[in-house]
Design an enzyme around this catalytic site. Sequence first.
Site, short mmCIF file in Angstrom:
data_model
loop_
_atom_site.label_atom_id
_atom_site.label_comp_id
_atom_site.label_asym_id
_atom_site.label_seq_id
_atom_site.Cartn_x
_atom_site.Cartn_y
_atom_site.Cartn_z
N SER A 240 1.16 -0.86 -0.24
CA SER A 240 0.09 -0.01 0.34
C SER A 240 0.81 1.15 -0.12
O SER A 240 2.32 1.24 0.37
CB SER A 240 -0.64 0.05 1.06
OG SER A 240 -0.26 0.04 2.57
N GLY A 244 3.92 1.97 2.12
CA GLY A 244 5.22 1.51 1.14
C GLY A 244 5.91 3.49 1.59
O GLY A 244 7.00 3.72 1.91
N GLU A 263 6.02 -0.54 -5.20
CA GLU A 263 6.24 -0.43 -6.18
C GLU A 263 4.29 -0.44 -5.54
O GLU A 263 4.32 -1.55 -3.82
CB GLU A 263 5.78 -1.74 -6.48
CG GLU A 263 4.39 -1.87 -8.18
CD GLU A 263 3.37 -2.17 -7.43
OE1 GLU A 263 2.35 -1.56 -7.10
OE2 GLU A 263 3.11 -3.65 -7.31
N CYS A 300 -2.29 -4.68 -8.16
CA CYS A 300 -2.14 -3.30 -8.29
C CYS A 300 -2.30 -2.93 -10.08
O CYS A 300 -2.11 -1.49 -10.16
CB CYS A 300 -1.07 -3.52 -8.04
SG CYS A 300 0.24 -4.85 -9.31
N GLU A 389 -6.32 5.12 -4.86
CA GLU A 389 -6.82 3.95 -5.76
C GLU A 389 -7.06 2.96 -4.41
O GLU A 389 -7.61 3.38 -2.83
CB GLU A 389 -5.10 3.33 -5.26
CG GLU A 389 -5.49 1.80 -5.34
CD GLU A 389 -4.49 0.69 -6.01
OE1 GLU A 389 -4.23 -0.39 -6.29
OE2 GLU A 389 -3.45 1.03 -4.97
#
Length: 508
Positions: A240, A244, A263, A300, A389
């Site tokens: 997430s 991250g 990522e 993702c 997101e």
Amino acid sequence: MTYEPHGKHLIAGEWVTSDATFTSQPVTGDGQTYASGGKTEVDRAVQAAEDAFVTYGWTTREDRATFLETIADEIEARGADITRLGVSETGLPEGRLQGERGRTTGQLRLFADHIRKGAYLDRRHDAALPDRAPLPRPDLKMVQRPIGPVAVFGASNFPLAFSTAGGDTASALAAGCPVVVKGHPAHPATGEIVADAIKAAIEKCGMPAGTFSLIQGTSHELGGALVQHPLIQAVGFTGSLGAGRALYDLCAARPTPIPFFGELGSINPVFIMPAALSARASDLGAAWAGSLTMGVGQFCTNPGIVVAPAGADLDAFCAAATDALTGADAAVMLTAGIASAYRSGVSKVAAASGVAELVSGTGEGRTATPAVYRVSAEDWLGNEDLAEEVFGPLGIVVTTTGPEQMLEVARSLQGQLTVTLQMDDGDTDMAKPFVPVLERKAGRLLVNGFPTGVEVADAMVHGGPYPASTNFGATSVGTLAIRRFTRPVSYQNMPDALLPADFQGQDS
């Protein structure tokens, strides 16, 4: 013989326990107690990795290639048990896990083949020019060298391909870097059995015991201790944005900052050009619905946003997507926390100004159903929350007045993993202005299709400008991923006997 997890860490070739524990939460079956590591386990594992690097960092590419292939063999030898444990822990279907196991072993073998060829080393040689005036030139040789111990964080949504022996681990090992993995607590048994496969490969290939370690645990302190350990030289992470970014900040705040290859996901917008929408509205709507719900939306690269011109054709697209998704059965998500966060995200979108519901998302506990909404470009551009997101099968259709407003939406985007153009031949002229805008927004641009498949190949880029990833010049999928864990070193007037094996005997 059936593999039964024992709940221990793998540190420097030994299965060890610790005082702290946690209990797994599988979808089926009873939870099991696992050791939960901390600073003590991290220090032991990282020190073993540093000791191993003295040897492993100077192994031949052939030896490392054979090692990677042996890991793949050992994973396949445990295939049935890996699938059984993975299904129990994650709720993913057998076919998905079998396919993911094939991807995991396939990328190990791809990396083995890639390092044998040696192109990733980018070897360069400027021969000495002793007679050059006014000053002579020394002999210069440059080659990519491994950086040292690497920390890898397992991902929740890919228990194999992005976890214990996944792309980050495989690319670091290919580069010549020992790895310490923090296993994801959503699938500790799966992580343990894959670590057992790597341990067996280390022993068969005679690699140093500290080449690989797995530390299980649930605490933030464990992750912080790992990225802040002074011997760790880089971090690979898939997860997430919040987690991250916190780890990224810790890496940057170290006395000696290190690269954090995170990522972090994206909304992966799909822009539908008018001719394509006119010709294929219903087919596109149904196909988008299928991509949106693949893996319960827990990819993702899930295409969460569609941007298209308003009108009867877009109405047909929305109708087809709605028909495909209405009445969908509730599906199990990877964790109860992910399911709860998804429902919160759906509620936030539903309450936003100007948003109209097409499909109502429901679910309880660890389950969820798809949710789809429609909103004008004006309202979407005026609410930054709609561009965030939501991990799960949530889709938003953004209606525009035409090409200029579609470009306005494109320009407003933050960094993405992917952007897709749905277009027919008649859309080419209209699509041309989009490409210079979109290639600055994403690591991968697609024409037609949907982005939920990420091919493991030489030309793949799985990354993008922040916040999709923390390093836009890198990829976590494909052979270019190896370069994250190397750095260029130049050797001036170095005798051949002192050069790395990758340059000995090289004339250019």
